[in-house]
Write a protein that holds these residues in place. Structure first.
Motif, mmCIF file in Angstrom:
data_model
loop_
_atom_site.group_PDB
_atom_site.id
_atom_site.type_symbol
_atom_site.label_atom_id
_atom_site.label_comp_id
_atom_site.label_asym_id
_atom_site.label_seq_id
_atom_site.Cartn_x
_atom_site.Cartn_y
_atom_site.Cartn_z
ATOM 1 N N ARG A 23 46.756 35.159 69.765
ATOM 2 C CA ARG A 23 45.581 36.269 69.819
ATOM 3 C C ARG A 23 46.113 37.828 69.609
ATOM 4 O O ARG A 23 45.574 38.594 68.920
ATOM 5 C CB ARG A 23 44.543 36.175 71.015
ATOM 6 C CG ARG A 23 43.764 34.725 70.868
ATOM 7 C CD ARG A 23 42.562 34.987 71.856
ATOM 8 N NE ARG A 23 42.758 34.999 73.188
ATOM 9 C CZ ARG A 23 43.072 33.928 73.841
ATOM 10 N NH1 ARG A 23 43.049 32.784 73.611
ATOM 11 N NH2 ARG A 23 43.499 34.109 75.399
ATOM 12 N N HIS A 27 45.315 40.067 66.621
ATOM 13 C CA HIS A 27 44.281 41.114 66.606
ATOM 14 C C HIS A 27 44.986 42.559 66.575
ATOM 15 O O HIS A 27 44.372 43.422 65.975
ATOM 16 C CB HIS A 27 43.496 41.220 67.983
ATOM 17 C CG HIS A 27 42.721 39.933 67.969
ATOM 18 N ND1 HIS A 27 41.553 39.768 67.251
ATOM 19 C CD2 HIS A 27 42.662 38.856 68.463
ATOM 20 C CE1 HIS A 27 40.478 38.934 67.560
ATOM 21 N NE2 HIS A 27 41.367 38.145 68.331
ATOM 22 N N ASP A 211 34.943 45.331 65.234
ATOM 23 C CA ASP A 211 35.738 44.178 65.316
ATOM 24 C C ASP A 211 36.700 44.447 66.401
ATOM 25 O O ASP A 211 37.066 45.621 66.902
ATOM 26 C CB ASP A 211 36.514 43.730 64.050
ATOM 27 C CG ASP A 211 37.392 44.880 63.438
ATOM 28 O OD1 ASP A 211 37.847 44.775 62.390
ATOM 29 O OD2 ASP A 211 37.531 45.932 64.072
ATOM 30 N N TYR A 212 37.328 43.552 66.811
ATOM 31 C CA TYR A 212 38.731 43.377 67.678
ATOM 32 C C TYR A 212 38.252 43.629 69.007
ATOM 33 O O TYR A 212 37.455 44.400 69.623
ATOM 34 C CB TYR A 212 39.595 44.111 67.187
ATOM 35 C CG TYR A 212 40.259 43.492 65.819
ATOM 36 C CD1 TYR A 212 40.382 44.413 64.598
ATOM 37 C CD2 TYR A 212 39.902 42.199 65.501
ATOM 38 C CE1 TYR A 212 40.668 43.886 63.428
ATOM 39 C CE2 TYR A 212 40.307 41.581 64.243
ATOM 40 C CZ TYR A 212 40.738 42.503 63.159
ATOM 41 O OH TYR A 212 40.862 41.995 62.024
ATOM 42 N N SER A 213 39.213 43.116 70.198
ATOM 43 C CA SER A 213 39.070 42.858 71.426
ATOM 44 C C SER A 213 39.389 44.191 72.172
ATOM 45 O O SER A 213 40.008 45.057 71.357
ATOM 46 C CB SER A 213 40.112 41.912 71.949
ATOM 47 O OG SER A 213 39.630 41.867 73.310
ATOM 48 N N TYR A 222 38.348 37.949 73.183
ATOM 49 C CA TYR A 222 37.008 38.140 72.310
ATOM 50 C C TYR A 222 35.992 37.886 73.336
ATOM 51 O O TYR A 222 36.014 37.541 74.182
ATOM 52 C CB TYR A 222 37.047 37.064 71.320
ATOM 53 C CG TYR A 222 36.829 35.600 71.969
ATOM 54 C CD1 TYR A 222 37.979 35.006 72.398
ATOM 55 C CD2 TYR A 222 35.579 34.930 71.854
ATOM 56 C CE1 TYR A 222 37.820 33.655 72.904
ATOM 57 C CE2 TYR A 222 35.366 34.007 72.486
ATOM 58 C CZ TYR A 222 36.671 33.066 72.960
ATOM 59 O OH TYR A 222 36.529 31.871 73.470
ATOM 60 N N TRP A 254 32.687 41.759 63.020
ATOM 61 C CA TRP A 254 34.059 41.146 63.152
ATOM 62 C C TRP A 254 34.658 40.771 61.755
ATOM 63 O O TRP A 254 34.265 41.285 60.932
ATOM 64 C CB TRP A 254 34.026 39.942 63.979
ATOM 65 C CG TRP A 254 35.005 39.786 64.820
ATOM 66 C CD1 TRP A 254 36.326 39.120 64.618
ATOM 67 C CD2 TRP A 254 35.573 39.906 66.086
ATOM 68 N NE1 TRP A 254 37.223 39.111 65.442
ATOM 69 C CE2 TRP A 254 36.868 39.720 66.604
ATOM 70 C CE3 TRP A 254 34.729 40.847 67.138
ATOM 71 C CZ2 TRP A 254 37.386 39.913 68.110
ATOM 72 C CZ3 TRP A 254 35.166 41.262 68.318
ATOM 73 C CH2 TRP A 254 36.615 40.548 68.869
ATOM 74 N N TRP A 257 37.101 35.765 62.247
ATOM 75 C CA TRP A 257 37.054 35.207 63.484
ATOM 76 C C TRP A 257 37.467 33.874 63.307
ATOM 77 O O TRP A 257 38.106 33.277 64.453
ATOM 78 C CB TRP A 257 35.634 35.192 64.108
ATOM 79 C CG TRP A 257 35.457 34.835 65.603
ATOM 80 C CD1 TRP A 257 35.364 33.263 65.818
ATOM 81 C CD2 TRP A 257 34.809 35.517 66.391
ATOM 82 N NE1 TRP A 257 35.023 33.304 67.177
ATOM 83 C CE2 TRP A 257 34.662 34.536 67.505
ATOM 84 C CE3 TRP A 257 34.424 36.676 66.766
ATOM 85 C CZ2 TRP A 257 34.104 34.846 68.959
ATOM 86 C CZ3 TRP A 257 34.043 37.045 67.971
ATOM 87 C CH2 TRP A 257 33.765 36.314 69.107
ATOM 88 N N ASN A 258 36.847 33.131 62.193
ATOM 89 C CA ASN A 258 37.627 31.736 61.911
ATOM 90 C C ASN A 258 38.708 31.406 62.136
ATOM 91 O O ASN A 258 39.046 30.152 62.183
ATOM 92 C CB ASN A 258 36.706 31.092 60.716
ATOM 93 C CG ASN A 258 37.478 31.727 59.461
ATOM 94 O OD1 ASN A 258 37.663 33.070 59.262
ATOM 95 N ND2 ASN A 258 37.930 30.746 58.747
ATOM 96 N N SER A 260 41.219 33.381 63.780
ATOM 97 C CA SER A 260 41.925 34.313 64.813
ATOM 98 C C SER A 260 41.625 34.151 65.904
ATOM 99 O O SER A 260 42.380 34.463 67.127
ATOM 100 C CB SER A 260 41.541 35.855 64.469
ATOM 101 O OG SER A 260 40.490 36.138 64.719
ATOM 102 N N ILE A 261 40.540 33.242 66.470
ATOM 103 C CA ILE A 261 40.014 32.994 67.813
ATOM 104 C C ILE A 261 40.029 31.499 67.842
ATOM 105 O O ILE A 261 39.753 30.673 67.301
ATOM 106 C CB ILE A 261 38.608 33.289 67.836
ATOM 107 C CG1 ILE A 261 38.538 35.039 67.623
ATOM 108 C CG2 ILE A 261 38.168 33.136 69.265
ATOM 109 C CD1 ILE A 261 39.303 35.859 68.202
ATOM 110 N N TYR A 277 30.939 32.935 68.279
ATOM 111 C CA TYR A 277 30.914 34.086 67.287
ATOM 112 C C TYR A 277 29.413 34.372 66.968
ATOM 113 O O TYR A 277 28.814 35.378 66.633
ATOM 114 C CB TYR A 277 31.487 33.734 65.758
ATOM 115 C CG TYR A 277 31.422 34.722 64.741
ATOM 116 C CD1 TYR A 277 30.418 34.479 63.753
ATOM 117 C CD2 TYR A 277 31.726 36.149 64.748
ATOM 118 C CE1 TYR A 277 30.128 35.173 62.715
ATOM 119 C CE2 TYR A 277 31.504 36.981 63.837
ATOM 120 C CZ TYR A 277 30.499 36.639 62.605
ATOM 121 O OH TYR A 277 30.259 37.410 61.723
#
Length: 812
Positions: A23, A27, A211-213, A222, A254, A257-258, A260-261, A277
């Protein structure tokens, strides 16, 4: 849009588990680019190298060398360039949800799954822009990227004025916008906002990615709890307020997400956590559902479309879970966004078409549109927010092939119907160093503009052939509405445009092109290789097999301007006037662009312009432009050389500042031939007769200030400068306060200049000195005697000034 990793983000101690490290890499560097293309090809190699390369890029801040820069956008005499276009005139108002309906090409919800549409049958139609958006992705918000081209143009300026884009897609990620950001994060955010706010300055709007953490709020990479989603919503509120909702084309929740998480706890699917999500989208759109104390995105940005998805590929399985959740929880969104790269996930049935297939993206997009009808219960607009090919790395293609693919995919995606926007990935190449045949550094050639000369066909800072093609296509179909043509098989597409019908031939033969000329069409090369070909002309051989536009003729009223005249006195402060004569068709609107040398004067857009000091010694010229039906014709005026402006330095006074001293003013001014006058002041009063550069101080000046004024005039310009006030040595007043009686204290107070000079007081009984200092105690011997006090002010190198008080006689 892709933040770059710091070295700390790459370390195992920061992300201890393999999943967490995965992750962190995704990210912290370039998730949009690499997930869509690199991980589908050779992921193991890139996972090993990506973070280290990204950390190196973080320190890069390049300005391209002047010799490598292309001509400035709107530079003087660019009309001969085959890809010159008129300024962006995109209409941005989002359609009202009470009046807008899905396009005629949308699949009715009841045609596929009536039961699934029950909760959405009364939903308001989604917000959509009133004109097709032709955009590009940029990294100004997170990376800063390339600040300016040599010559001064910024990326937003180039995108909107030279390339004809109407929107940029960008972000400032959550990590740089925590509740308590560090000074460095604040600086990053402020600089990013300033860069991105240039987009509306040049007529465009921003597609903002949220987006992003943020490690300060989220432990798992996330937001997956109500508290974490509320913290994310506060970040969204700050960023939207910083940009201003009026500057936004849309808000995208975001990015990819599909792919990257990962969260094994997700009950439906661990990779990409679709339910997690969907809950984030829900809490941003309907915060009251779970008791969030933040406003809805609808309230943060009224009238701005809200997009969900940002899907790597089309990923129909992942998308269905998210769309089902949004439908079942009554979460209203305005569009579903995709990144339908050929190497991405979710369109396996088309994967055999090859890396350069344009049909792949259109077919995936059409499938996603159908899916929204069945899974969401309402046909949603599909925003393609990333699509592109690279001219660098192991998967490199040539610049001309990239340009051809750009035109092909833009045309086919628009022809899908219900696609209000397509954003090319990306605006600027990401190359920061020379690459080798065995390396593939971050697929650095996706841009429309080069950053460095990393390949034989790359010139640093130049607009690539894809950028030229982008600009030609943007100008060709600007203002056009409907487009017809089968996305998978057709070579010809028809457009409905303000100036009449137009056509695009994606790979025409020589016979087709010659036949079109015989039929009375004007041919427009959409790759920018040569000028337009009028009816009856000869088509260049290089046009065959590449995208060409066909524009209907304007009849016996050709578009044009006979002459452009610039008149007025070329002096600072004077007003110049431009007049266009022989405009055809008669009554056609003319736009004007003023230039100082080769630089555009952004504030000058009318028929008049008042010369400013910045114009002194410069060449002024005006470009007049007429546009009709996508065709643009420009003509330049005569040039006027502006006389050098008046320059005057700050006067400085020299000489002994005491009565009798000669004071001289030092001042430089120009140009030669300018009229100059001098004046001297005592305090605020003009000193009569003092009109030269020198002045001899008199007794009247003692204890006063004197100053000098110079006035320089040339034509209509007058400049006035004053010196600092000079304090003249002297005592202007001396008073004694207190009761003149034996045993009482008297106090002497003097008004003198200069204020920092040493001062002494001397008290006299008759002629005898009886005391010093400002205060004096009256003695018995002073009774009935004549007394006086003297003040003495001394200034080293200047002299001494003396003043006596009035005489007084103390009482017993």
């Amino acid at each position: 849009m892709n933040p770059i990793a710091s070295p700390q983000q790459c370390g195992a101690s920061h992300f201890p588990s393999p999943a967490a490290r995965h992750r962190a890499r995704r990210h912290a560097r370039h998730p949009a680019r690499h997930r869509a293309r690199r991980h589908a090809r050779h992921p193991a190699r890139h996972r090993a190298l990506a973070c280290l390369v990204a950390a190196g890029l973080a320190a890069t801040g390049l300005v391209l060398p002047a010799q490598a820069a292309p001509p400035a956008a709107d530079a003087v005499h660019p009309a001969s360039s085959p890809h010159a276009i008129s300024p962006t005139e995109e209409a941005w108002a989002a359609s009202s949800p009470t009046t807008t309906s899905p396009t005629s090409t949308d699949v009715p919800a009841s045609a596929t799954d009536p039961a699934s549409t029950a909760s959405a049958t009364e939903a308001a139609p989604p917000l959509v822009p009133s004109q097709f958006i032709m955009g590009a992705s940029s990294h100004l918000g997170t990376m800063g990227n390339w600040a300016t081209r040599a010559g001064g143009q910024t990326l937003p300026q180039i995108a909107m004025t030279e390339l004809g884009a109407t929107s940029l897609r960008d972000e400032i990620n959550w990590a740089n916008n925590g509740d308590h950001p560090t000074a460095e994060q604040q600086a990053v955010s402020q600089a990013a906002v300033a860069r991105l706010l240039e987009v509306p300055q040049y007529g465009g709007k921003l597609l903002l990615i949220l987006d992003y953490s943020n490690s300060a709020h989220v432990a798992g990479g996330y937001p997956n709890t109500t508290a974490e989603r509320e913290a994310f919503a506060r970040y969204a509120q700050r960023v939207i307020a910083a940009y201003g909702p009026q500057n936004l084309a849309a808000i995208e929740i975001w990015n990819e997400w599909n792919s990257s998480i990962s969260c094994a706890s997700d009950p439906v699917r661990s990779q990409g956590c679709p339910t997690a999500y969907a809950k984030l989208v829900e809490d941003l759109v309907n915060p009251s559902t779970h008791g969030l104390a933040t406003p809805s995105l609808r309230d943060m940005a009224p009238g701005v479309p809200i997009l969900a998805g940002a899907v790597n590929g089309s990923d129909l399985a992942w998308s269905q879970v998210v769309l089902n959740y949004l439908r079942d929880h009554d979460v209203a969104i305005d569009g579903w966004s995709l990144h339908p790269y050929h190497t991405a996930t979710g369109c396996a049935s088309y994967a055999g078409q090859g890396y350069n297939s344009q049909e792949f993206a259109a077919l995936c997009t059409a499938d996603a549109k159908v899916l929204t009808t069945t899974a969401y219960g309402q046909t949603l607009p599909i925003w393609v927010t990333e699509i592109g090919w690279s001219t660098a790395g192991l998967w490199a293609i040539g610049q001309k092939v990239q340009a051809e693919l750009l035109v092909n995919v833009m045309v086919r995606l628009r022809a899908v119907g219900g696609v209000p926007a397509v954003y090319w990935y990306d605006l600027l190449d990401d190359a920061t160093a020379l690459d080798t045949p065995t390396d593939d550094p971050f697929e650095d050639g996706f841009g429309l503009i080069t950053r460095i000369g990393s390949h034989a066909d790359h010139t640093a800072g130049a607009t690539k052939q894809s950028g030229v093609a982008y600009a030609k296509l943007a100008g060709f179909w600007r203002g056009c509405t409907d487009i017809a043509g089968a996305i998978a098989v057709n070579r010809e597409f028809a457009l409905t445009c303000p100036g009449g019908q137009r056509r695009i031939l994606l790979d025409p033969t020589s016979a087709e092109l010659q036949a079109a000329l015989a039929d009375g069409w004007t041919l427009v090369d959409l790759l920018g290789q040569a000028a337009d070909v009028a009816p009856g002309g000869q088509v260049p051989a290089s046009w065959v097999g590449y995208p060409v536009g066909l524009r209907s003729r304007l009849g016996d009223k050709p578009l044009g301007i006979a002459s452009v005249a610039l008149t007025g006195t070329p002096q600072i402060g004077a007003t110049l006037t431009v007049t266009a004569a022989g405009v055809s068709p008669a009554g056609q609107a003319v736009t004007y662009t003023w230039f100082r040398g080769t630089s555009r004067i952004t504030a000058a857009t009318g028929t008049t312009y008042q010369l400013t000091p910045a114009d002194g010694g410069q060449d002024i010229v005006v470009k007049a432009t007429v546009s009709l039906g996508g065709l643009t014709v420009a003509k330049y005026s005569n040039h006027l050389q502006v006389a050098d402006g008046v320059t005057v330095s700050q006067p400085v006074l020299f000489g002994p500042a005491a009565p009798g001293g000669l004071i001289t003013a030092g001042v430089n001014y120009g140009p030669a031939g300018a009229a100059v006058t001098f004046a001297w002041f005592r305090g605020t009063s003009l000193i009569g007769g003092a009109t030269g550069p020198s002045y001899r101080l008199t007794a009247a000046d003692a204890g006063q200030t004197v100053s000098f004024k110079v006035t320089v005039a040339l034509g209509v310009q007058t400049v006035v400068k004053y010196s600092e006030r000079l304090a003249v040595l002297g005592v202007s007043a001396l008073t004694v306060s207190g009761q003149a009686r034996v045993g009482q204290v008297l106090t002497a107070t003097a008004a003198y200049l200069p204020a920092d000079a040493p001062v002494t007081y001397t008290w006299y009984r008759g002629t005898a000195v009886v005391g010093s200092g400002a205060a004096y105690l009256v003695q018995a011997a002073d009774a009935t005697q004549d007394m006086v006090v003297k003040v003495t002010v001394t200034k080293s190198g200047v002299g001494t000034a003396v003043k006596y008080s009035a005489h007084f006689t103390p009482a017993a």
